[in-house]
Every structure is written in structure tokens, then in C-alpha cells.
Design an enzyme around this catalytic site. Structure first.
Site, PDB file in Angstrom:
ATOM      1  N   THR A  63      12.714  35.427  15.962  1.00 24.60           N
ATOM      2  CA  THR A  63      12.318  35.011  14.684  1.00 24.60           C
ATOM      3  C   THR A  63      11.045  35.894  14.188  1.00 24.60           C
ATOM      4  O   THR A  63      10.039  36.140  15.018  1.00 24.60           O
ATOM      5  CB  THR A  63      11.450  33.487  14.506  1.00 24.60           C
ATOM      6  OG1 THR A  63      12.606  32.460  14.850  1.00 24.60           O
ATOM      7  CG2 THR A  63      10.858  33.241  13.260  1.00 24.60           C
ATOM      8  N   LYS A 113      14.803  31.871   7.755  1.00 26.55           N
ATOM      9  CA  LYS A 113      14.238  31.141   8.766  1.00 26.55           C
ATOM     10  C   LYS A 113      13.141  30.481   8.491  1.00 26.55           C
ATOM     11  O   LYS A 113      12.625  29.399   9.137  1.00 26.55           O
ATOM     12  CB  LYS A 113      14.151  32.190  10.161  1.00 26.55           C
ATOM     13  CG  LYS A 113      13.748  31.717  11.562  1.00 26.55           C
ATOM     14  CD  LYS A 113      14.576  30.743  11.888  1.00 26.55           C
ATOM     15  CE  LYS A 113      14.049  29.788  13.141  1.00 26.55           C
ATOM     16  NZ  LYS A 113      14.549  28.547  13.738  1.00 26.55           N
ATOM     17  N   PHE A 160      13.879  13.867   9.224  1.00 20.39           N
ATOM     18  CA  PHE A 160      12.865  14.516   9.320  1.00 20.39           C
ATOM     19  C   PHE A 160      11.609  13.821   8.261  1.00 20.39           C
ATOM     20  O   PHE A 160      10.850  14.636   7.948  1.00 20.39           O
ATOM     21  CB  PHE A 160      12.803  16.149   8.932  1.00 20.39           C
ATOM     22  CG  PHE A 160      12.945  16.830  10.078  1.00 20.39           C
ATOM     23  CD1 PHE A 160      13.739  16.956  10.983  1.00 20.39           C
ATOM     24  CD2 PHE A 160      11.888  17.677  10.454  1.00 20.39           C
ATOM     25  CE1 PHE A 160      13.923  17.488  12.047  1.00 20.39           C
ATOM     26  CE2 PHE A 160      11.651  18.127  11.704  1.00 20.39           C
ATOM     27  CZ  PHE A 160      12.896  18.400  12.329  1.00 20.39           C
ATOM     28  N   CYS A 168       8.129  26.683  17.947  1.00 23.57           N
ATOM     29  CA  CYS A 168       8.427  27.504  16.575  1.00 23.57           C
ATOM     30  C   CYS A 168       7.729  27.031  15.493  1.00 23.57           C
ATOM     31  O   CYS A 168       7.008  27.757  14.889  1.00 23.57           O
ATOM     32  CB  CYS A 168       9.905  27.132  16.388  1.00 23.57           C
ATOM     33  SG  CYS A 168      11.007  28.112  17.537  1.00 23.57           S
TER      34      CYS A 168
HETATM   35  P1  NAD Z   1      11.276  32.072  25.315  1.00 19.50           P
HETATM   36  O1  NAD Z   1       9.668  32.336  25.658  1.00 19.50           O
HETATM   37  O2  NAD Z   1      12.085  30.905  25.994  1.00 19.50           O
HETATM   38  O3  NAD Z   1      12.038  33.258  26.138  1.00 19.50           O
HETATM   39  C1  NAD Z   1      11.716  34.582  25.876  1.00 19.50           C
HETATM   40  C2  NAD Z   1      12.199  35.629  27.084  1.00 19.50           C
HETATM   41  O4  NAD Z   1      12.105  36.948  26.661  1.00 19.50           O
HETATM   42  C3  NAD Z   1      11.384  35.320  28.204  1.00 19.50           C
HETATM   43  O5  NAD Z   1      12.362  34.926  29.335  1.00 19.50           O
HETATM   44  C4  NAD Z   1      10.785  36.674  28.633  1.00 19.50           C
HETATM   45  O6  NAD Z   1      10.611  36.820  29.877  1.00 19.50           O
HETATM   46  C5  NAD Z   1      11.856  37.638  27.880  1.00 19.50           C
HETATM   47  N1  NAD Z   1      11.258  38.951  27.537  1.00 19.50           N
HETATM   48  C6  NAD Z   1      10.270  39.216  27.116  1.00 19.50           C
HETATM   49  N2  NAD Z   1       9.948  40.607  26.900  1.00 19.50           N
HETATM   50  C7  NAD Z   1      11.393  41.094  27.221  1.00 19.50           C
HETATM   51  C8  NAD Z   1      11.724  42.543  27.155  1.00 19.50           C
HETATM   52  N3  NAD Z   1      10.988  43.390  26.862  1.00 19.50           N
HETATM   53  N4  NAD Z   1      12.964  42.627  27.705  1.00 19.50           N
HETATM   54  C9  NAD Z   1      13.752  41.465  28.047  1.00 19.50           C
HETATM   55  N5  NAD Z   1      13.296  40.293  27.774  1.00 19.50           N
HETATM   56  C10 NAD Z   1      11.949  39.995  27.714  1.00 19.50           C
HETATM   57  O7  NAD Z   1      11.630  32.246  23.871  1.00 19.50           O
HETATM   58  P2  NAD Z   1      12.428  31.477  23.023  1.00 19.50           P
HETATM   59  O8  NAD Z   1      12.003  29.890  22.841  1.00 19.50           O
HETATM   60  O9  NAD Z   1      13.795  31.459  23.626  1.00 19.50           O
HETATM   61  O10 NAD Z   1      12.382  32.141  21.658  1.00 19.50           O
HETATM   62  C11 NAD Z   1      12.772  33.500  21.332  1.00 19.50           C
HETATM   63  C12 NAD Z   1      12.823  33.770  20.038  1.00 19.50           C
HETATM   64  O11 NAD Z   1      13.737  32.857  19.175  1.00 19.50           O
HETATM   65  C13 NAD Z   1      11.268  33.401  19.390  1.00 19.50           C
HETATM   66  O12 NAD Z   1      11.124  34.197  18.399  1.00 19.50           O
HETATM   67  C14 NAD Z   1      11.395  31.992  18.689  1.00 19.50           C
HETATM   68  O13 NAD Z   1      10.534  32.059  17.575  1.00 19.50           O
HETATM   69  C15 NAD Z   1      12.926  32.174  18.400  1.00 19.50           C
HETATM   70  N6  NAD Z   1      13.518  30.793  18.120  1.00 19.50           N
HETATM   71  C16 NAD Z   1      13.200  29.937  19.048  1.00 19.50           C
HETATM   72  C17 NAD Z   1      13.756  28.678  18.966  1.00 19.50           C
HETATM   73  C18 NAD Z   1      13.552  27.456  19.971  1.00 19.50           C
HETATM   74  O14 NAD Z   1      14.010  26.506  19.849  1.00 19.50           O
HETATM   75  N7  NAD Z   1      12.995  27.789  21.251  1.00 19.50           N
HETATM   76  C19 NAD Z   1      14.696  28.262  17.921  1.00 19.50           C
HETATM   77  C20 NAD Z   1      15.011  29.275  16.996  1.00 19.50           C
HETATM   78  C21 NAD Z   1      14.311  30.567  17.033  1.00 19.50           C
END
Ligand code: NAD
Length: 439
Positions: free
Chosen positions: A121, A207, A252, A263
Site C-alpha cells: 500500500t 486502496k 462493518f 493497515c
Molecule cells: P509484513 O510486515 O507482514 O511483511 C513484509 C515483509 O517484507 C517482511 O517479511 C519483511 O522482512 C520483508 N521485507 C522488508 N524489506 C524487504 C526487502 N528489501 N526485500 C525483501 N523483503 C523485504 O507486511 P504485510 O502485512 O504483508 O504488508 C505488506 C504491504 O501490503 C504493506 O504495504 C501493507 O500495508 C499492505 N497490505 C497489507 C494487508 C494485510 O492485511 N496485512 C492487506 C493489504 C495490503
């Protein structure tokens, strides 16, 4: 297709596993060596229903591999997803260092046409900025197209949401990239779910606007609940009758002890920051955010009022539910953490239970909180019991057993899942959220 996914968190791992399950060859990359080692041994670092099975199946079929070598993964892939974290910076803006860093690595490594898909995001304008920086860095003759493809999955139902999305949003400026994205997602939209193609800025904003709308509904209902307590109305009755209007809908609209997760809190703040950076005061969202901060403290406040002068010092309390919502072990911004901090500051002694998030919580609190694997043990000898996360198993517990084991039968139901009248008849003192003048 050959796909690389950078970031194996809730989004990246789920996306990687689901793309592999639709026949693609996927390499999931992370900088966290421990995570990659765990995944290579067939263990998921996160709890998500259905994930373990798909992980095992696609690893065995050799469609899914794990690596810490992003450059090698990029070289063998036609599409590279960026799914790294975009946490909140001190200013409220999204911190894009990890995402931009990965984009630069992709630019340096790519040897042929590559689609870079931003699934993290990210604020409006990021795809354009990323494209410009990639163009400046990529080897001559190598074309790279940056696409925005925000993710809408819900933790706790992530696999299902990814496999059967309500919609796919793709923001692309290039026809070639658009066609590849359409092909990639074709298996996931067979049942009429639309793919919305648009420009990257609109996609990025979609988003944030979606999450901000959902957060707004929650904070709105929390305000209605607060008013219900003042005027002696019952928010459950109000909610149901309100939601029956099809323009409003039932989803919701549940009041409670605040929204959390990785998020909503950060995305609301990031959208406020985007508005501010563009000369707009998004007043409504600032209120949504402020209401949620207040709401996270609501249960502790109710407890302070209940226990009066002596407060919570030395009181033993049970907490049911730590994860920010059921069916996940994710504690990020969880209302339970805000409650626990307040209870500890007030001198309470806490025994907490969660079906899957105990290990993560132990990492945060060590021995400042006692973690128990049986919810009834958390209630033993307690002066109060707090329900924070509405896991299914908490919906109809053996209340006679709970009451018999508590020192004082006082319940704080942060999700309005229990029947106040029945519990009061059983001799409990019951507090919910917005359920008449007694709360
Ligand atoms: P997370 O923190 O669970 O995972 C992120 C991963 O990225 C970690 O494992 C970290 O080690 C890795 N990382 C960091 N720097 C890196 C690099 N340079 N190279 C490779 N890997 C690297 O995050 P998430 O919850 O999966 O969210 C990821 C994105 O998606 C965010 O922007 C979040 O806002 C968005 N998002 C999350 C959700 C959710 O429900 N969690 C839903 C929709 C969107």
C-alpha cells in the site's frame, strides 16, 4: 509465468502461494533469513487458515521456492511483485524506503522486459516516482513497466480473499503490462469478479479510500455507541435497523474497542498526510483516527470507573483475545495491546489468553504478563475479565465455570458478543459498548 515476490509477509506469502497454486512458478524473496529458512523447511511464519496446506502442496510440486537473493529471482522472472512493509513514518506518511529499495534492486538486476507490480500500500504518485527512478537506473535497452496493484485481502481469510477476490485493481500506463496483469489474474476472476484497469494514481488512491471508508464506518458506530450510553439506547438495536437500509448495509457497523491491525491505523494516517501534502485538510479522517484512539482506551476507562478509588492496583484481571482480530496471530496495533499497557500502568496483574497469538505477545511483554493456554485459567481468581478479540470459542463459554472461578464476576465485553441480560441474571456485572445506560 515466472514470478518473483519480494516480501514474504501476510500479503507477499499469500500472493506467492496462490499464484503458484494457479500454475505459475514463483520464487518468494525476503531479507529475513530466518523467515526464508523456516519456509524452506515447510513452516509458515504466520498463522493464516489454509496457508500451510497450499504451502506444502506447491512446494512439493516445485512451483514455489524461497530465497534471499532478489537479484537472481529478478533475472529469472517476467513479473516481480513488491509486497514489503510500508509502515508509518513519524510524519504519518508511509515509509517507502523498503519498497523503493527493492525497486532499485530490480532495476539493477533486470536483464529483459519486466513488470514491477507494487502490491504494497503506497501513496498516490509512488508508481510514477518508482518508474522514473527505475528508468534512470535500468540497463540500456531493458524496459521495465511499473504497475500499481493494491491488495485487498483480509487477514484471517487471506487465502480465500486472494483466490476469490471481490475485485482486482490494476493501475497501469503501459498496454503491454496491462495485458500481462490481465492474464495473470484471469484464473482468479472467472466468477465475474471484475478487474478494474485504471491509471496508477487512481489505483493507489482506491486502496486508501477503501480502507479509510471501512475505518470511518467503525469510528462512526463507536460514536453512535458512545451516544447510546449517554441517552440509554441500545446500539445493537440501532445498528441492525440502520443496516437494513440497503444504502447502508449491515457489514462493518459493529462498535467495539477500536480497530487495529497493520493497515487501517497507518493507512488512515497516511491518507491524512497525503491530503495535507496536497493542501487539503481531510477533517473527517482526522476525527476517525481520534475516535479510534479514544476507543482503544475505552475498556480500561470503564474498569477505572468501576473499581473507583483503589483503581486497578494489585487487581488480577483476565484478558481474552490478543490478536487485532480473530483468525490471525497479528498483533500490530491491536486494541488488546493498548488495553494491556493501560492495565499494567494502573498496577493490574494480567493473565492473558489467545488461541494463536500468545507467542507473538510473549515477545512483546515477556514476564510482565502471564500467558495461559486455557481461557478459563485466565479467569481464575480474577477481579475482572476483558473480552478484546471476538474469537469464535469466546462466544459461548461456560459462564457458570467462569463465574465460579472469578474473585469478582465483572465482565468487560469489548466486542458486544455476549448477552448482557443473561449474564446479569447469572450475577455478573456486565459492561459492553453502547448497550444502554449501563454500557
Ligand atoms: P509484513 O510486515 O507482514 O511483511 C513484509 C515483509 O517484507 C517482511 O517479511 C519483511 O522482512 C520483508 N521485507 C522488508 N524489506 C524487504 C526487502 N528489501 N526485500 C525483501 N523483503 C523485504 O507486511 P504485510 O502485512 O504483508 O504488508 C505488506 C504491504 O501490503 C504493506 O504495504 C501493507 O500495508 C499492505 N497490505 C497489507 C494487508 C494485510 O492485511 N496485512 C492487506 C493489504 C495490503
Amino acid at each position: 509465468m515466472r514470478i518473483a515476490v519480494a516480501g514474504t509477509g501476510y500479503v507477499g506469502l499469500v500472493a506467492g502461494v496462490c499464484f503458484a497454486d494457479s500454475g505459475h512458478f514463483v520464487v518468494c524473496v525476503d531479507v529475513d533469513e530466518k523467515k526464508i529458512a523456516l519456509l524452506r523447511q515447510g513452516h509458515s511464519p504466520i498463522y493464516e487458515p489454509g496457508l500451510d496446506e497450499l504451502l506444502a502442496k506447491n512446494t512439493a510440486a516445485e512451483r514455489l521456492t524461497f530465497s534471499t537473493d532478489l537479484a537472481a529471482a529478478v533475472k529469472q522472472s517476467e513479473v516481480v511483485f513488491i509486497a514489503v512493509g510500508t509502515p508509518q513514518a513519524d510524519s504519518g506518511d508511509a515509509d517507502l524506503r523498503a519498497a523503493m529499495g527493492v525497486a532499485m534492486q530490480i532495476a539493477a538486476a533486470a536483464e529483459r522486459y519486466t513488470v514491477v507490480v507494487n502490491k504494497s500500500t503506497v501513496p498516490v504518485g509512488t508508481a510514477a516516482r518508482m518508474q522514473a527512478e527505475i528508468n534512470a537506473r535500468a540497463a540500456g535497452g531493458v524496459q521495465i513497466d511499473v504497475v500499481s496493484n493494491p491488495e485487498f485481502l483480509k487477514e484471517g481469510a487471506a487465502i480465500d480473499d486472494f483466490m476469490r477476490p471481490d475485485r482486482i485493481v490494476v493501475g497501469a500506463s503501459s498496454e503491454r503490462a496491462r495485458a500481462i496483469m490481465g492474464e495473470l489474474y484471469a484464473p482468479f476472476v472467472r466468477t465475474e469478479s471484475p478487474i478494474y484497469f485504471m491509471d496508477p494514481r487512481s489505483s493507489e488512491l482506491t486502496k486508501y479510500a477503501a480502507n479509510a471508508m471501512l475505518a470511518t464506518r467503525i469510528s462512526f458506530m463507536n460514536e453512535v455507541a458512545a451516544l447510546c450510553e449517554r441517552v440509554g439506547a441500545d446500539v445493537d438495536s440501532v445498528r441492525k435497523a440502520m443496516g437494513s437500509d440497503e444504502r447502508i448495509g449491515q457489514k462493518f457497523l459493529f462498535p467495539g474497542c477500536g480497530y487495529g491491525g497493520s493497515c487501517f491505523p497507518k493507512d488512515v494516517k497516511a491518507l491524512i498526510a497525503t491530503a495535507r501534502n496536497n493542501g487539503l485538510d481531510f477533517t473527517l479522517l482526522s476525527a476517525v483516527d481520534a475516535v479510534n484512539d479514544r476507543q482503544k482506551r475505552l475498556l480500561a476507562q470503564k474498569a477505572k470507573v468501576h473499581f473507583g478509588d483503589g483503581g486497578l492496583r494489585g487487581k488480577k484481571v483476565g484478558v481474552w483475545g490478543l490478536a487485532f482480530k480473530p483468525k490471525t496471530d497479528d498483533l500490530r496495533q491491536a486494541p488488546a495491546l493498548a488495553l494491556i499497557e493501560e492495565l499494567l500502568a494502573d498496577g493490574a496483574v494480567i493473565a492473558a489468553h489467545d488461541p494463536v497469538a500468545i507467542e507473538n505477545a510473549r515477545g512483546l511483554y515477556g514476564d510482565r504478563v502471564t500467558f495461559v493456554h486455557n481461557p478459563y485459567v485466565a479467569a481464575e481468581g480474577a477481579d475482572a475479565l476483558f473480552l478484546v478479540t471476538e474469537w469464535n470459542e469466546f462466544r459461548q463459554p461456560d459462564f457458570a465455570r467462569v463465574k465460579a472461578s472469578m474473585k469478582q464476576p465483572v465482565l468487560f465485553d469489548g466486542r458486544n458478543i455476549w448477552n448482557p441480560q443473561r449474564l446479569r441474571e447469572m450475577g455478573f456485572t456486565y459492561y459492553g459498548v453502547g448497550r444502554g445506560s449501563q454500557g
